[in-house]
Design an enzyme around this catalytic site. Structure first.
Site, PDB file in Angstrom:
ATOM      1  N   ASP A 176       0.650  -1.025   0.000  1.00 19.88           N
ATOM      2  CA  ASP A 176       0.000   0.000   0.000  1.00 19.88           C
ATOM      3  C   ASP A 176       0.776   1.223   0.000  1.00 19.88           C
ATOM      4  O   ASP A 176       1.531   1.428   0.741  1.00 19.88           O
ATOM      5  CB  ASP A 176      -0.501  -0.671   0.727  1.00 19.88           C
ATOM      6  CG  ASP A 176      -1.516  -1.725   0.320  1.00 19.88           C
ATOM      7  OD1 ASP A 176      -1.964  -1.409  -0.207  1.00 19.88           O
ATOM      8  OD2 ASP A 176      -1.968  -2.538   0.338  1.00 19.88           O
TER       9      ASP A 176
ATOM     10  N   THR B 247       1.349   2.973  -0.614  1.00 16.03           N
ATOM     11  CA  THR B 247       1.923   4.175  -1.262  1.00 16.03           C
ATOM     12  C   THR B 247       1.091   5.399  -0.884  1.00 16.03           C
ATOM     13  O   THR B 247      -0.117   5.310  -0.775  1.00 16.03           O
ATOM     14  CB  THR B 247       1.879   4.006  -2.794  1.00 16.03           C
ATOM     15  OG1 THR B 247       2.634   2.860  -3.120  1.00 16.03           O
ATOM     16  CG2 THR B 247       2.453   5.201  -3.510  1.00 16.03           C
ATOM     17  N   THR B 248       1.777   6.578  -0.791  1.00 18.01           N
ATOM     18  CA  THR B 248       1.010   7.808  -0.633  1.00 18.01           C
ATOM     19  C   THR B 248       1.449   8.793  -1.683  1.00 18.01           C
ATOM     20  O   THR B 248       2.628   8.845  -2.051  1.00 18.01           O
ATOM     21  CB  THR B 248       1.146   8.413   0.779  1.00 18.01           C
ATOM     22  OG1 THR B 248       0.059   9.327   1.007  1.00 18.01           O
ATOM     23  CG2 THR B 248       2.465   9.156   0.966  1.00 18.01           C
TER      24      THR B 248
END
Length: 577
Positions: free
Chosen positions: A385, A386-387
C-alpha cells in the site's frame, strides 16, 4: 465509532443512495478546492493542513511537501514512511522547467544473487516480509536533496509539526484504521513462520496496549518517530545515513541476521533525473523514466493518440476497450524493458515514440479483445500500500511527490527505537538470469510509484498522481483522458468510476498466461458498458477496492488560480488559502 443510523441495520444501509448535486457531474463527491495563494492535496486532512501552515509561515511548495510527507508518514504508516523510497517531479518557476528526483535505494551489497536464490527456494519467491526484500530507504535523502536545491525554511521548522503530532498524538481516520488492522493481521502468520525475523518492535510501535491496531478516532502516538525526526532536524541527512540512525539500523540487522549494513546506507545518494514526456492532444504529460513504470502511461497515451476518444464517448465500451488494449500492449513492454538504468538502460525514447505507438496500435482490433499480447521490439527504431501528495505555492512552484514502503506497511521490521518500518521494495526484483530487472547487489529494483505532471505551451497546468501498484499508469491515463478528451474537472476526473486490468506479464518473473487477463471495474460503471465489454471478449468483474488513491492540482496559466482535488476513496482532503 459514533453513529446516527438509529435502528437501521446493515441490510438497510445497503439500500441507501447518495444525494444529488446541483452543479457539475452527478457522480462528483465534492467541488474542487479553489485558491490563489497556495494549495495542498494529500491522503490525510491533517497533513494537508500542515502543508498550508508551512506555506503561511513563508515556506515554499518544496518545504510544504516535505512537511506533509513527514506528517503523513506518521499518520498513514499503512502506505509510507521514512523506511521507504521517494520520487518527485517539480516545476521551478525561476528556471521555468520540470525537474525529476529518483530517491530509490539499492539492495544490500552483502547479499549475493546465489544467497538470495537459496532463500527463494525456501519461500518460493522473494518474500514480502522480513529482511530479504529490504533495500536502502531513500526518502530522507530525497527530502534533503530537494531542500538543498529548492527549499526555503530550515528543516527544523519543516519537521516541527510532524514531531508535535508524533509526540502528542492524533486521531486515526477511517480508511487508514481499516488498512492498519488488515496489515497487522497479514503480518502475524509471516512472523510465526519466521519469514519476519523480529516482530516485537512492530507490535510495540504500531499496536495499542491491548495488542490491537488503533481504531477509527483513537489517538495514536509514536514518540520513537518523534525522536528520529528530531535527529533529522538537528543532524540533517547524515544523521540517517552516516550517524546514529544508520548505526542503529546496522546493529538491528546484524542482530536479526539481515544483510543491510551501515556501508549500504552511507553509500546512498538520490539522483536528479530528467522527466520525459509525450504530447497528448496539445498537452505535454511528464513521467520519470525507468526503473519506475511511469513511461507505461506515456506509451498508453501515445497509442491512444491515434483515436478520437471524444467521438467514441465517455465510459463507453468502445473507449474502454481501446484503453485496456493500449494498457495490455504497454505492460508487456513494461515487463521486458523497465529496470535500473545503471544495469540495463531501457530504450525510453523509442518506447514512447509516435512511430513505435503506430506499430503497436496496429495490433489492436477495435471489434474484439486481443487473444494474446507480447512485448514489442523498440530496438528497430533506434540507431544503435503508497502515498501521493501535491503542493503548490503563490510563486507558481508545484511539487508532485509519491512515497511508499511498497507492499502494505513494508517488511514488518522496525529497527530498535526508531519508530518506522523498513520497506520491502526488493520483492520487485526478478530472479530470472538475464532479465533486465534481475536481482543483483547494489541494484535498484523496479518501482511502481510514479508522480506525474502536465504542461501546455511551456506552462505548468497540473501536478497529479494516483497510488496503487500496477493501477498507477492505468489511473494516470484515465485521469488525463477524462480531463482532456471529456472535459471533466480535476475533482470530477478523480471521482469517476475506474477500471483496472490485471493479468499482464510483470517485471518480477510473473508471465502472462497468454489469455485476456481480468478487467476489474467499479460499480459505477454503466451496466450497458460492462455487457458490451464482455461481448468484445473481455473478462469483466465488477468489484470494489484496488482502484488507487488520487490527488491533483490544476493551475490556470492565465490567472495562476489553483484547483485542487483529493481522492474520495481515501481519507484525504485538499486545502487552500
Amino acid at each position: 465509532m459514533f453513529s446516527i443510523s438509529g435502528d437501521g441495520d446493515a441490510a438497510q444501509l445497503e439500500t441507501r443512495y447518495p444525494g444529488d448535486r446541483i452543479s457539475g457531474e452527478h457522480f462528483a463527491t465534492r467541488s474542487a478546492v479553489i485558491a490563489q495563494n497556495g494549495v495542498a492535496a494529500t491522503a490525510h486532512p491533517l497533513a494537508s493542513q500542515v502543508a498550508i501552515d508551512i506555506l503561511k509561515q513563508g515556506g515554499n511548495a518544496v518545504d510544504a511537501a516535505i512537511a506533509a510527507n513527514a506528517a503523513i508518514g506518521l499518520m498513514e504508516p499503512t502506505g509510507n514512511g521514512i523506511g521507504g523510497d521517494i520520487f518527485v517531479i517539480l516545476w521551478d518557476p525561476e528556471t521555468e522547467q520540470v525537474y525529476g528526483l529518483n530517491g530509490a535505494g539499492r539492495s544490500p551489497m552483502g547479499l549475493s544473487f546465489d544467497a538470495m536464490q537459496a532463500h527463494v527456494e525456501r519461500w518460493g519467491e522473494i518474500p514480502p516480509g522480513g529482511s530479504l526484500p529490504v533495500s536502502v530507504p531513500g526518502t530522507v535523502d530525497g527530502w534533503f536533496a530537494m531542500h538543498e536545491r529548492f527549499g526555503s525554511l530550515p528543516m527544523s521548522d519543516i519537521l516541527a509539526p510532524a514531531i508535535d503530532y508524533a509526540e502528542d498524538g492524533f486521531p486515526v481516520t477511517e480508511a487508514i484504521a481499516f488498512y492498519w488492522d488488515m496489515n497487522m493481521t497479514r503480518f502475524a502468520p509471516a512472523a510465526q513462520s519466521g519469514m519476519i525475523e523480529e516482530f516485537e518492535n512492530t507490535r510495540a510501535t504500531y499496536l495499542t496496549a491491548d495488542g490491537d491496531a488503533p481504531r477509527e478516532g483513537e489517538i495514536f502516538r509514536n514518540p520513537d518517530l518523534a525522536q528520529t525526526y528530531r535527529l533529522l532536524a538537528s543532524g540533517g541527512r547524515d544523521a540517517f545515513y552516516e550517524g546514529e540512525i544508520a548505526r542503529t539500523i546496522d546493529r538491528y540487522m546484524q542482530r536479526i541476521g539481515g544483510a543491510l549494513r551501515y556501508e549500504d546506507l552511507a553509500a546512498h545518494r538520490s539522483e536528479w533525473i530528467d522527466p520525459v514526456s509525450v504530447n497528448y492532444r496539445g498537452y505535454d504529460v511528464w513521467e520519470l523514466p525507468p526503473q519506475g513504470q511511469g513511461i507505461a502511461a506515456l506509451q498508453m497515451l501515445q497509442t491512444l493518440n491515434g483515436y478520437d476518444l471524444s467521438e467514441t464517448g465517455f465510459m463507453t465500451a468502445q473507449t474502454l476497450h481501446l484503453m485496456v488494449e493500449a494498457k495490455r500492449l504497454a505492460f508487456e513492454d513494461r515487463a521486458r524493458f523497465y529496470a535500473d538504468p545503471d544495469f540495463a538502460p531501457a530504450p525510453v525514447e523509442a518506447l514512447i515514440s509516435a512511430e513505435y505507438a503506430d506499430q503497436r496500435r496496429a495490433l489492436i482490433d477495435q471489434d474484439s479483445a486481443m487473444e494474446s499480447v507480447a512485448h514489442g521490439d523498440p530496438a528497430i527504431l533506434q540507431d544503435g500500500d503508497t502515498t501521493y501528495l501535491t503542493v503548490a505555492d503563490s510563486n507558481g512552484m508545484m511539487v508532485s511527490l509519491i512515497q511508499s514502503n511498497y507492499r502494505g506497511m513494508g517488511s514488518g521490521l522496525v529497527p530498535d527505537g526508531l519508530g518506522f518500518m523498513l520497506q520491502n521494495r526488493g520483492q520487485l526484483f526478478s530472479m530470472q538470469a538475464g532479465h533486465p530487472n534481475v536481482y543483483a547487489p547494489g541494484k535498484r529494483p523496479f518501482h511502481t510509484i510514479i508522480p506525474a505532471f502536465v504542461t501546455r505551451n511551456g506552462e505548468p497546468v497540473m501536478s497529479f498522481g494516483l497510488m496503487g501498484g500496477a493501477m498507477q499508469p492505468q489511473g494516470h491515463v484515465q485521469i488525463i483522458t477524462s480531463m482532456i478528451d471529456f472535459g471533466l474537472g480535476v475533482q470530477e476526473a478523480g471521482d469517476a468510476a475506474r477500471w483496472r486490468h490485471d493479468g499482464s506479464s510483470e517485471p518480477t518473473d510473473a508471465v502472462s498466461t497468454g489469455g485476456l487477463g481480468v478487467l476489474h471495474v467499479e460499480s459505477g460503471m454503466p451496466e450497458a458498458t460492462v455487457e458490451e465489454l464482455r461481448a468484445l471478449g473481455h473478462d469483466v468483474v465488477v468489484d470494489a477496492g484496488g482502484y488507487g488513491g488520487y490527488q491533483a492540482i490544476w493551475r490556470d496559466p492565465d490567472t495562476g488560480v489553483y484547483w485542487a482535488a483529493s481522492e474520495m476513496r481515501k481519507d484525504g482532503s485538499a486545502i487552500g488559502y
